[in-house]
Design a protein around this motif. Structure first.
Motif, PDB file in Angstrom:
ATOM      1  N   SER A  55      25.183  -8.684   4.690  1.00  0.00           N
ATOM      2  CA  SER A  55      24.218  -7.931   5.499  1.00  0.00           C
ATOM      3  C   SER A  55      23.634  -8.804   6.598  1.00  0.00           C
ATOM      4  N   ASN A  56      23.418 -10.075   6.307  1.00  0.00           N
ATOM      5  CA  ASN A  56      22.926 -10.992   7.342  1.00  0.00           C
ATOM      6  C   ASN A  56      23.957 -11.177   8.452  1.00  0.00           C
ATOM      7  N   LEU A  57      25.233 -11.251   8.053  1.00  0.00           N
ATOM      8  CA  LEU A  57      26.295 -11.483   9.034  1.00  0.00           C
ATOM      9  C   LEU A  57      26.408 -10.339  10.030  1.00  0.00           C
ATOM     10  N   ILE A  58      26.163  -9.115   9.575  1.00  0.00           N
ATOM     11  CA  ILE A  58      26.308  -7.979  10.493  1.00  0.00           C
ATOM     12  C   ILE A  58      24.959  -7.478  11.000  1.00  0.00           C
ATOM     13  N   GLY A  59      23.901  -8.205  10.699  1.00  0.00           N
ATOM     14  CA  GLY A  59      22.586  -7.835  11.191  1.00  0.00           C
ATOM     15  C   GLY A  59      22.070  -6.533  10.621  1.00  0.00           C
ATOM     16  N   LEU A  60      22.336  -6.306   9.345  1.00  0.00           N
ATOM     17  CA  LEU A  60      21.876  -5.080   8.673  1.00  0.00           C
ATOM     18  C   LEU A  60      20.758  -5.479   7.715  1.00  0.00           C
ATOM     19  N   PRO A  61      19.501  -5.230   8.069  1.00  0.00           N
ATOM     20  CA  PRO A  61      18.390  -5.664   7.216  1.00  0.00           C
ATOM     21  C   PRO A  61      18.300  -4.818   5.949  1.00  0.00           C
ATOM     22  N   LEU A  62      18.255  -5.472   4.798  1.00  0.00           N
ATOM     23  CA  LEU A  62      18.120  -4.745   3.541  1.00  0.00           C
ATOM     24  C   LEU A  62      16.666  -4.321   3.350  1.00  0.00           C
ATOM     25  N   PRO A  63      16.417  -3.045   3.069  1.00  0.00           N
ATOM     26  CA  PRO A  63      15.036  -2.586   2.895  1.00  0.00           C
ATOM     27  C   PRO A  63      14.446  -2.925   1.536  1.00  0.00           C
ATOM     28  N   TYR A  64      15.274  -3.467   0.647  1.00  0.00           N
ATOM     29  CA  TYR A  64      14.822  -3.894  -0.680  1.00  0.00           C
ATOM     30  C   TYR A  64      15.352  -5.296  -0.927  1.00  0.00           C
ATOM     31  N   SER A  65      14.663  -6.042  -1.763  1.00  0.00           N
ATOM     32  CA  SER A  65      15.150  -7.371  -2.111  1.00  0.00           C
ATOM     33  C   SER A  65      16.388  -7.232  -2.991  1.00  0.00           C
ATOM     34  N   LEU A  66      17.178  -8.301  -3.053  1.00  0.00           N
ATOM     35  CA  LEU A  66      18.368  -8.276  -3.905  1.00  0.00           C
ATOM     36  C   LEU A  66      17.978  -8.089  -5.365  1.00  0.00           C
ATOM     37  N   ALA A  67      16.844  -8.680  -5.764  1.00  0.00           N
ATOM     38  CA  ALA A  67      16.369  -8.509  -7.141  1.00  0.00           C
ATOM     39  C   ALA A  67      16.014  -7.055  -7.412  1.00  0.00           C
ATOM     40  N   GLU A  68      15.417  -6.384  -6.435  1.00  0.00           N
ATOM     41  CA  GLU A  68      15.070  -4.974  -6.598  1.00  0.00           C
ATOM     42  C   GLU A  68      16.316  -4.108  -6.705  1.00  0.00           C
ATOM     43  N   ILE A  69      17.336  -4.427  -5.930  1.00  0.00           N
ATOM     44  CA  ILE A  69      18.577  -3.661  -5.984  1.00  0.00           C
ATOM     45  C   ILE A  69      19.265  -3.866  -7.335  1.00  0.00           C
ATOM     46  N   GLU A  70      19.270  -5.103  -7.799  1.00  0.00           N
ATOM     47  CA  GLU A  70      19.866  -5.373  -9.108  1.00  0.00           C
ATOM     48  C   GLU A  70      19.117  -4.633 -10.214  1.00  0.00           C
ATOM     49  N   MET A  71      17.804  -4.618 -10.152  1.00  0.00           N
ATOM     50  CA  MET A  71      17.005  -3.895 -11.139  1.00  0.00           C
ATOM     51  C   MET A  71      17.269  -2.395 -11.058  1.00  0.00           C
ATOM     52  N   ALA A  72      17.436  -1.883  -9.841  1.00  0.00           N
ATOM     53  CA  ALA A  72      17.729  -0.467  -9.665  1.00  0.00           C
ATOM     54  C   ALA A  72      19.056  -0.098 -10.322  1.00  0.00           C
ATOM     55  N   CYS A  73      20.026  -1.005 -10.271  1.00  0.00           N
ATOM     56  CA  CYS A  73      21.310  -0.763 -10.929  1.00  0.00           C
ATOM     57  C   CYS A  73      21.124  -0.612 -12.438  1.00  0.00           C
ATOM     58  N   ALA A  74      20.337  -1.503 -13.019  1.00  0.00           N
ATOM     59  CA  ALA A  74      20.072  -1.442 -14.457  1.00  0.00           C
ATOM     60  C   ALA A  74      19.320  -0.157 -14.809  1.00  0.00           C
ATOM     61  N   ASP A  75      18.347   0.217 -13.990  1.00  0.00           N
ATOM     62  CA  ASP A  75      17.583   1.437 -14.239  1.00  0.00           C
ATOM     63  C   ASP A  75      18.487   2.665 -14.183  1.00  0.00           C
ATOM     64  N   LEU A  76      19.430   2.662 -13.245  1.00  0.00           N
ATOM     65  CA  LEU A  76      20.318   3.815 -13.111  1.00  0.00           C
ATOM     66  C   LEU A  76      21.236   3.952 -14.321  1.00  0.00           C
ATOM     67  N   LEU A  77      21.735   2.830 -14.821  1.00  0.00           N
ATOM     68  CA  LEU A  77      22.544   2.882 -16.037  1.00  0.00           C
ATOM     69  C   LEU A  77      21.743   3.501 -17.174  1.00  0.00           C
ATOM     70  N   ASP A  78      20.498   3.102 -17.281  1.00  0.00           N
ATOM     71  CA  ASP A  78      19.624   3.622 -18.329  1.00  0.00           C
ATOM     72  C   ASP A  78      19.389   5.120 -18.159  1.00  0.00           C
ATOM     73  N   GLU A  79      19.119   5.561 -16.943  1.00  0.00           N
ATOM     74  CA  GLU A  79      18.848   6.973 -16.679  1.00  0.00           C
ATOM     75  C   GLU A  79      20.059   7.847 -16.977  1.00  0.00           C
ATOM     76  N   ASN A  80      21.253   7.295 -16.806  1.00  0.00           N
ATOM     77  CA  ASN A  80      22.479   8.039 -17.076  1.00  0.00           C
ATOM     78  C   ASN A  80      23.004   7.807 -18.490  1.00  0.00           C
ATOM     79  N   GLU A  81      22.183   7.134 -19.320  1.00  0.00           N
ATOM     80  CA  GLU A  81      22.533   6.842 -20.715  1.00  0.00           C
ATOM     81  C   GLU A  81      23.854   6.073 -20.807  1.00  0.00           C
ATOM     82  N   MET A  82      24.023   5.140 -19.872  1.00  0.00           N
ATOM     83  CA  MET A  82      25.205   4.274 -19.873  1.00  0.00           C
ATOM     84  C   MET A  82      24.842   2.830 -20.171  1.00  0.00           C
ATOM     85  N   ASP A  83      23.593   2.603 -20.578  1.00  0.00           N
ATOM     86  CA  ASP A  83      23.166   1.237 -20.852  1.00  0.00           C
ATOM     87  C   ASP A  83      23.839   0.657 -22.085  1.00  0.00           C
ATOM     88  N   GLU A  84      24.469   1.504 -22.901  1.00  0.00           N
ATOM     89  CA  GLU A  84      25.221   1.021 -24.063  1.00  0.00           C
ATOM     90  C   GLU A  84      26.708   1.335 -23.944  1.00  0.00           C
TER      91      GLU A  84
END
Length: 282
Positions: A55-84
């Protein structure tokens, strides 16, 4: 199925992406595809680092931190009952967002971030390849990024299917071996392991990087090189890699049977142990 879109989780049927989004209109964006085992996202840090660097290379600013995006991935797995779930795939897509018509980059972009997940089956046990018409362009910045425009890859994959192969082998514009439609490739020359260098218009994959670290630890000589297509006639084995399939042996290239190399199985077993250890740490 629920998705994560711009900070909120909702049903996919209720999601809306602006018709003026540059990702849809121009392919102006990036993505990452990750594998989760029992809710543990493999190589999450490496995927997030690549997303941030790209994203830095193409000048695309991320509106969330990488940690927030990673956490969102985990939350989505949980919401879809795919955490197991034994195996699930995640895809993070980031576009530059809606903007006025034209190619000029918006002065104040409003990026779109979409995360989706799905159950995924076991990886294939083998694959066959055929050299396809599209070529990778080493001079294109997008060739080394996980960028949205995938038309060449799509057409190459379809060409391979029409020719009776599982996937396409892509050369670069200099005639060197590059990759497949969605994977890196490794070749055995005797007991020496070679893979196309980043000079060949490849996306340097996360699994590729892990194997280039793992092979020397096992006493396997490995090299990144510019590999002329003619060298395929002398190889003693081959396999492809990506984050979802791991290591898949290649059994045929352009109608020529490729022998099973014993070190492929050893390397695959060591890689599986690496994944098991990461899964147990979660």
């Amino acid at each position: 199925m629920k998705i994560w879109l711009n900070g909120s989780i909702s049903d996919a049927r209720d999601a809306r992406i602006d018709p003026a989004d540059r990702g849809f209109l121009l392919g102006d964006g990036l993505f990452e595809t990750m594998l989760a085992l029992h809710g543990h996202i493999l190589f999450a840090d490496e995927h997030m680092l690549r997303l941030g660097t790209s994203s830095n290379l193409i000048g695309l600013p991320l509106p969330y931190s990488l940690a927030e995006i990673e956490m969102a991935c985990a939350d989505l797995l949980d919401e879809n009952e795919m955490d197991e779930a034994p195996r699930a795939s995640l895809r993070v897509t980031v576009t530059r967002g809606p903007a006025p018509r034209g190619l000029a980059l918006p002065v104040e972009p409003k990026p779109t971030v979409l995360i989706t997940c799905a159950a995924t089956g076991e990886a294939p046990v083998r694959t066959s390849l055929v050299t396809a018409t599209p070529r990778r362009n080493p001079w294109s910045p997008s060739s080394r990024l996980k960028a949205l425009p995938y038309l060449d890859n799509l057409l190459a994959k379809e060409e391979a299917r029409e020719k009776g192969a599982d996937d396409a082998l892509l050369l670069d514009t200099n005639g060197n071996i590059a990759c497949t439609s969605a994977a890196n490739i490794f070749l055995w020359e005797g007991d020496r392991l070679v893979t196309p260098s980043t000079n060949c218009g490849i996306l340097p994959g996360i699994t590729r990087a892990a194997l280039l670290e793992l092979a020397p630890e096992m006493g396997i000589e490995s090299r990144e090189e510019e590999i002329a297509a003619a060298r395929l006639a002398r190889i003693s084995g081959a396999f492809v890699t990506n984050s979802l399939v791991g290591i898949v042996p290649v059994t045929n290239i352009d109608g020529r049977d490729i022998p099973a190399h014993p070190l492929t199985a050893r390397l695959a077993a060591a890689y599986e142990l690496l994944l098991d250890a990461a899964d147990e740490e979660d």
